[in-house]
Design a protein around this motif. Structure first.
Motif, PDB file in Angstrom:
ATOM      1  N   HIS A 126      12.495   9.058  -7.302  1.00  0.00           N
ATOM      2  CA  HIS A 126      12.368  10.505  -7.114  1.00  0.00           C
ATOM      3  C   HIS A 126      11.628  10.849  -5.823  1.00  0.00           C
ATOM      4  O   HIS A 126      11.857  11.916  -5.239  1.00  0.00           O
ATOM      5  CB  HIS A 126      11.620  11.133  -8.299  1.00  0.00           C
ATOM      6  N   SER A 127      10.749   9.962  -5.390  1.00  0.00           N
ATOM      7  CA  SER A 127       9.940  10.231  -4.193  1.00  0.00           C
ATOM      8  C   SER A 127      10.667   9.876  -2.910  1.00  0.00           C
ATOM      9  O   SER A 127      10.175  10.156  -1.821  1.00  0.00           O
ATOM     10  CB  SER A 127       8.620   9.452  -4.269  1.00  0.00           C
ATOM     11  N   THR A 128      11.834   9.219  -3.015  1.00  0.00           N
ATOM     12  CA  THR A 128      12.633   8.863  -1.844  1.00  0.00           C
ATOM     13  C   THR A 128      13.929   9.679  -1.852  1.00  0.00           C
ATOM     14  O   THR A 128      14.239  10.372  -2.816  1.00  0.00           O
ATOM     15  CB  THR A 128      12.941   7.363  -1.819  1.00  0.00           C
ATOM     16  N   THR A 129      14.688   9.567  -0.773  1.00  0.00           N
ATOM     17  CA  THR A 129      15.828  10.477  -0.575  1.00  0.00           C
ATOM     18  C   THR A 129      17.175   9.882  -0.949  1.00  0.00           C
ATOM     19  O   THR A 129      18.027  10.573  -1.495  1.00  0.00           O
ATOM     20  CB  THR A 129      15.870  10.953   0.892  1.00  0.00           C
ATOM     21  N   LEU A 130      17.394   8.607  -0.644  1.00  0.00           N
ATOM     22  CA  LEU A 130      18.734   8.066  -0.844  1.00  0.00           C
ATOM     23  C   LEU A 130      18.724   6.592  -1.181  1.00  0.00           C
ATOM     24  O   LEU A 130      17.701   5.910  -1.032  1.00  0.00           O
ATOM     25  CB  LEU A 130      19.594   8.278   0.405  1.00  0.00           C
ATOM     26  N   SER A 131      19.865   6.097  -1.641  1.00  0.00           N
ATOM     27  CA  SER A 131      20.109   4.664  -1.806  1.00  0.00           C
ATOM     28  C   SER A 131      21.029   4.215  -0.683  1.00  0.00           C
ATOM     29  O   SER A 131      21.952   4.933  -0.294  1.00  0.00           O
ATOM     30  CB  SER A 131      20.766   4.378  -3.164  1.00  0.00           C
ATOM     31  N   PHE A 132      20.779   3.011  -0.170  1.00  0.00           N
ATOM     32  CA  PHE A 132      21.544   2.493   0.971  1.00  0.00           C
ATOM     33  C   PHE A 132      21.806   1.018   0.740  1.00  0.00           C
ATOM     34  O   PHE A 132      20.910   0.276   0.329  1.00  0.00           O
ATOM     35  CB  PHE A 132      20.735   2.695   2.259  1.00  0.00           C
ATOM     36  N   SER A 133      23.029   0.574   1.014  1.00  0.00           N
ATOM     37  CA  SER A 133      23.334  -0.855   0.896  1.00  0.00           C
ATOM     38  C   SER A 133      24.483  -1.226   1.818  1.00  0.00           C
ATOM     39  O   SER A 133      25.285  -0.384   2.215  1.00  0.00           O
ATOM     40  CB  SER A 133      23.682  -1.226  -0.554  1.00  0.00           C
ATOM     41  N   ASN A 134      24.530  -2.498   2.138  1.00  0.00           N
ATOM     42  CA  ASN A 134      25.578  -3.050   2.999  1.00  0.00           C
ATOM     43  C   ASN A 134      25.946  -4.420   2.455  1.00  0.00           C
ATOM     44  O   ASN A 134      25.078  -5.299   2.349  1.00  0.00           O
ATOM     45  CB  ASN A 134      25.074  -3.157   4.441  1.00  0.00           C
TER      46      ASN A 134
ATOM     47  N   LEU B 116       0.836  -1.205   0.000  1.00  0.00           N
ATOM     48  CA  LEU B 116       0.000   0.000   0.000  1.00  0.00           C
ATOM     49  C   LEU B 116       0.873   1.258   0.000  1.00  0.00           C
ATOM     50  O   LEU B 116       0.627   2.202  -0.762  1.00  0.00           O
ATOM     51  CB  LEU B 116      -0.917  -0.007   1.225  1.00  0.00           C
ATOM     52  N   MET B 117       1.912   1.289   0.849  1.00  0.00           N
ATOM     53  CA  MET B 117       2.816   2.440   0.895  1.00  0.00           C
ATOM     54  C   MET B 117       3.549   2.604  -0.434  1.00  0.00           C
ATOM     55  O   MET B 117       3.805   3.728  -0.887  1.00  0.00           O
ATOM     56  CB  MET B 117       3.807   2.275   2.035  1.00  0.00           C
ATOM     57  N   PHE B 118       3.863   1.486  -1.068  1.00  0.00           N
ATOM     58  CA  PHE B 118       4.525   1.536  -2.373  1.00  0.00           C
ATOM     59  C   PHE B 118       3.602   2.177  -3.397  1.00  0.00           C
ATOM     60  O   PHE B 118       4.020   3.038  -4.188  1.00  0.00           O
ATOM     61  CB  PHE B 118       4.901   0.119  -2.816  1.00  0.00           C
ATOM     62  N   ALA B 119       2.335   1.771  -3.365  1.00  0.00           N
ATOM     63  CA  ALA B 119       1.360   2.331  -4.309  1.00  0.00           C
ATOM     64  C   ALA B 119       1.160   3.822  -4.060  1.00  0.00           C
ATOM     65  O   ALA B 119       1.088   4.619  -5.010  1.00  0.00           O
ATOM     66  CB  ALA B 119       0.035   1.583  -4.177  1.00  0.00           C
ATOM     67  N   LEU B 120       1.073   4.219  -2.789  1.00  0.00           N
ATOM     68  CA  LEU B 120       0.904   5.634  -2.461  1.00  0.00           C
ATOM     69  C   LEU B 120       2.118   6.453  -2.896  1.00  0.00           C
ATOM     70  O   LEU B 120       1.988   7.607  -3.323  1.00  0.00           O
ATOM     71  CB  LEU B 120       0.671   5.802  -0.956  1.00  0.00           C
ATOM     72  N   THR B 121       3.312   5.840  -2.798  1.00  0.00           N
ATOM     73  CA  THR B 121       4.538   6.529  -3.227  1.00  0.00           C
ATOM     74  C   THR B 121       4.529   6.762  -4.731  1.00  0.00           C
ATOM     75  O   THR B 121       4.939   7.825  -5.214  1.00  0.00           O
ATOM     76  CB  THR B 121       5.776   5.714  -2.822  1.00  0.00           C
ATOM     77  N   ILE B 122       4.052   5.779  -5.481  1.00  0.00           N
ATOM     78  CA  ILE B 122       3.959   5.948  -6.926  1.00  0.00           C
ATOM     79  C   ILE B 122       2.958   7.045  -7.269  1.00  0.00           C
ATOM     80  O   ILE B 122       3.176   7.852  -8.192  1.00  0.00           O
ATOM     81  CB  ILE B 122       3.537   4.616  -7.592  1.00  0.00           C
ATOM     82  N   CYS B 123       1.883   7.122  -6.499  1.00  0.00           N
ATOM     83  CA  CYS B 123       0.812   8.089  -6.796  1.00  0.00           C
ATOM     84  C   CYS B 123       1.164   9.510  -6.348  1.00  0.00           C
ATOM     85  O   CYS B 123       1.106  10.449  -7.145  1.00  0.00           O
ATOM     86  CB  CYS B 123      -0.493   7.646  -6.142  1.00  0.00           C
ATOM     87  N   PHE B 124       1.537   9.676  -5.059  1.00  0.00           N
ATOM     88  CA  PHE B 124       1.739  11.050  -4.584  1.00  0.00           C
ATOM     89  C   PHE B 124       2.644  11.190  -3.367  1.00  0.00           C
ATOM     90  O   PHE B 124       3.116  12.293  -3.081  1.00  0.00           O
ATOM     91  CB  PHE B 124       0.383  11.687  -4.234  1.00  0.00           C
ATOM     92  N   LEU B 125       2.916  10.116  -2.606  1.00  0.00           N
ATOM     93  CA  LEU B 125       3.639  10.240  -1.343  1.00  0.00           C
ATOM     94  C   LEU B 125       5.126  10.483  -1.602  1.00  0.00           C
ATOM     95  O   LEU B 125       5.813   9.641  -2.178  1.00  0.00           O
ATOM     96  CB  LEU B 125       3.451   8.975  -0.501  1.00  0.00           C
ATOM     97  N   ARG B 126       5.617  11.620  -1.161  1.00  0.00           N
ATOM     98  CA  ARG B 126       7.010  12.005  -1.416  1.00  0.00           C
ATOM     99  C   ARG B 126       7.695  12.337  -0.088  1.00  0.00           C
ATOM    100  O   ARG B 126       7.062  12.792   0.859  1.00  0.00           O
ATOM    101  CB  ARG B 126       7.029  13.235  -2.343  1.00  0.00           C
ATOM    102  N   ASP B 127       8.997  12.078  -0.042  1.00  0.00           N
ATOM    103  CA  ASP B 127       9.757  12.403   1.166  1.00  0.00           C
ATOM    104  C   ASP B 127       9.737  13.902   1.438  1.00  0.00           C
ATOM    105  O   ASP B 127       9.550  14.716   0.529  1.00  0.00           O
ATOM    106  CB  ASP B 127      11.211  11.932   1.029  1.00  0.00           C
ATOM    107  N   THR B 128       9.973  14.238   2.701  1.00  0.00           N
ATOM    108  CA  THR B 128      10.035  15.644   3.104  1.00  0.00           C
ATOM    109  C   THR B 128      11.156  16.361   2.355  1.00  0.00           C
ATOM    110  O   THR B 128      12.233  15.798   2.125  1.00  0.00           O
ATOM    111  CB  THR B 128      10.279  15.742   4.620  1.00  0.00           C
ATOM    112  N   GLU B 129      10.899  17.589   1.970  1.00  0.00           N
ATOM    113  CA  GLU B 129      11.920  18.396   1.282  1.00  0.00           C
ATOM    114  C   GLU B 129      13.031  18.739   2.272  1.00  0.00           C
ATOM    115  O   GLU B 129      12.857  19.564   3.163  1.00  0.00           O
ATOM    116  CB  GLU B 129      11.291  19.673   0.747  1.00  0.00           C
ATOM    117  N   THR B 130      14.160  18.084   2.148  1.00  0.00           N
ATOM    118  CA  THR B 130      15.316  18.320   3.013  1.00  0.00           C
ATOM    119  C   THR B 130      16.530  18.666   2.145  1.00  0.00           C
ATOM    120  O   THR B 130      16.482  18.522   0.915  1.00  0.00           O
ATOM    121  CB  THR B 130      15.650  17.072   3.860  1.00  0.00           C
ATOM    122  N   PRO B 131      17.627  19.083   2.752  1.00  0.00           N
ATOM    123  CA  PRO B 131      18.851  19.360   1.975  1.00  0.00           C
ATOM    124  C   PRO B 131      19.481  18.118   1.354  1.00  0.00           C
ATOM    125  O   PRO B 131      20.533  18.224   0.713  1.00  0.00           O
ATOM    126  CB  PRO B 131      19.790  19.967   3.033  1.00  0.00           C
ATOM    127  N   LEU B 132      18.856  16.956   1.505  1.00  0.00           N
ATOM    128  CA  LEU B 132      19.383  15.719   0.918  1.00  0.00           C
ATOM    129  C   LEU B 132      18.581  15.266  -0.300  1.00  0.00           C
ATOM    130  O   LEU B 132      19.030  14.386  -1.039  1.00  0.00           O
ATOM    131  CB  LEU B 132      19.369  14.586   1.957  1.00  0.00           C
TER     132      LEU B 132
END
Length: 490
Positions: A400-408, A217-233
């Motif tokens: 585009h709706s998320t802020t960063l890529s992370f991996s370990n 559901l969160m994935f679908a909302l992200t595709i539709c309109f849910l975007r991360d907060t506008e931050t310096p990142l």
């Protein structure tokens, strides 16, 4: 005309393979990703030795000995076509002034320029740059650049390790820790009777279904309109086209394991906690905030997520990959992954261990979800029904709706040698995707290498971010020791 004949003669037409859906995605003009692996060598670079070694390893791999044919496959679909590899064309040795004033800065600038130069489509999509340049942590540098369509990060790292050997035993492959399964009903076998095991199994399935539903559901909302907060990142439009800045730091793996054992967590939990602490410190400085109740509340309301690629292909051991290259096997290869959206919990905590506790809760919950499987199935369906352009639009929308890529990624337990070059560190990363920030953790020997890849127009001070991550680990370790949560081994 003669060139065309030579090209045709070099191809082995019967050995062709269509691009996987993920590889087609990575080859689209709007999503041109490549992987960079920086290798610090303990000895002066020896290009002839590397060329000779690659002839017997990487050049024998099916994907590393194939060119990309975009139009002549069945129904006009792109395909891989085997070709004769001229390794010398893939090894680049730039002329460098012997007395370079600032070698570390030279290396950063060199890698940054590599992100602006596309790989040559007339030959296999990989190259290695050998820099006879002494830096703070190495006598010379090797930079491996690979197009992401050749494989996902986990598979390519395993393949790279299959090209190396232990320094202590030139005939032996590296030893890489195998991550144990940490959740699921099978973990309880032998501890409960059959009735209790059945109850636990049903509870696990219910949680799996519920968590998967919420995540989809969160994935679908992200595709539709849910975007991360506008931050310096957060990336700006066109960030994927900008030259990137690559910086790294080396921290002690023993410090990470000390915290892991004290808090009864995994290494991944600790690194995610350190990242949350480091990003909180970095953002508080960019916002010019101090640790007050009001600022804590403000930071916690920030929505900041990472779009993480999860490898869904059964991991091929480096022994199998080494054997595959030696025997020129035609085994299946490529990208097979799904996305998960991992939320980061930010805040100016007075207790540094709170970052770890929050990280563990997040990771434990994500382990009990099939979000990656569903996202892969969804994008494959879109690609099949609506075509490549629609699939690219949706993937870009998520990123585009998320802020960063992370991996370990787990690396070798001991020092390794790459074709006669003992390595002091390995620092992989990726570029070409629409994020302004990529964080990658790579373990090697008793070290963990933190790689930060940043768009300097968004994040002008990536070195300070590295310092914040290093300082966060120090504070967490100090807190563990001060509270007596860890007893030093005798």
């Amino acid at each position: 005309m003669g060139g065309e004949k030579n090209k045709t003669r070099d191809m082995v037409e019967e050995e062709e393979e269509p691009l996987s859906p993920c590889s087609r995605l990575f080859n689209s003009p709007d999503f041109n990703c490549a992987i960079i692996v920086t290798m610090g060598c303990k000895v002066k670079g020896n290009p002839p030795a590397i060329i000779e070694g690659l002839k017997h390893t990487l050049a024998n791999h099916p994907r590393f000995s194939s060119i990309l044919d975009m139009k002549n496959g069945k129904k006009g679909k792109p395909r891989w076509v085997r070709t004769k590899v001229r390794v010398e064309e893939h090894v680049i040795v730039p002329d460098i002034e012997p007395n370079t004033e600032n070698p570390d800065q030279y290396l950063e600038d060199y890698i940054s320029k590599l992100t602006t130069v596309p790989l040559d489509l007339s030959k296999p999509l990989w190259e290695i740059h050998v820099l006879c340049l002494k830096t703070s942590n190495a006598e010379s540098i090797g930079i491996l650049k690979i197009h992401h369509s050749l494989g996902d990060g986990m598979s390519l790292m395993s393949l790279f390790l299959a090209c190396t050997r232990k320094t202590s035993d030139p005939e032996a492959l590296p030893t890489v820790a195998v991550q144990k399964k940490q959740f699921g009903p099978s973990c309880y076998t032998g501890f409960f009777n059959k009735i209790w095991w059945l109850f636990v199994g049903l509870w696990f399935i219910l949680r799996l279904v519920f968590n998967t539903f919420i995540d989809v559901l969160m994935f679908a909302l992200t595709i539709c309109f849910l975007r991360d907060t506008e931050t310096p990142l957060l990336a700006k439009p066109g960030s994927e086209l900008k030259p990137k800045k690559f910086v790294y730091r080396i921290i002690s793996f023993d410090d990470v394991k000390l915290v892991k054992n004290a808090m009864n967590m995994t290494v991944n939990d600790v690194l995610l906690g350190v990242t949350q602490a480091g990003l909180s410190r970095y953002l508080s400085r960019r916002y010019d905030q101090e640790a007050t109740p009001k600022s804590k509340d403000l930071m916690r309301r920030i929505r900041l997520r990472s779009a993480i690629m999860i490898n869904l292909r059964p991991n091929t051991g480096i022994e199998a990959l080494a054997d595959m290259m030696a025997k020129k096997s035609k085994c299946k290869w490529g990208n097979l992954f799904g996305y998960i959206l991992l939320p980061f919990s930010l805040g100016l905590e007075t207790d540094p261990l709170e970052y770890l506790r929050r990280a563990k809760v997040t990771v434990d919950r994500k382990k009990q979800s099939l979000e990656a499987v569903f996202s892969m199935a969804f994008f494959k369906l879109i690609l099949k029904v609506m075509g490549l352009k629609a699939s690219v639009v949706l993937v870009r929308k998520v990123i585009h709706s998320t802020t960063l890529s992370f991996s370990n990624v787990v690396g070798p337990k001991e020092e390794i040698t790459f074709h006669g070059h003992p390595l002091s560190y390995i620092a992989p990363s990726v570029f070409g995707h629409p994020h302004a920030l990529t964080l990658h953790f790579q373990s090697y020997e008793n070290k963990v290498i933190i790689s930060v890849t940043a768009d300097p127009t968004v994040i002008p001070d990536p070195h300070k971010m590295c310092d914040d991550l290093v300082e966060s680990l120090k504070l967490i370790k100090s807190s563990v020791l001060e509270r007596g949560l860890y007893e030093m081994e005798v």
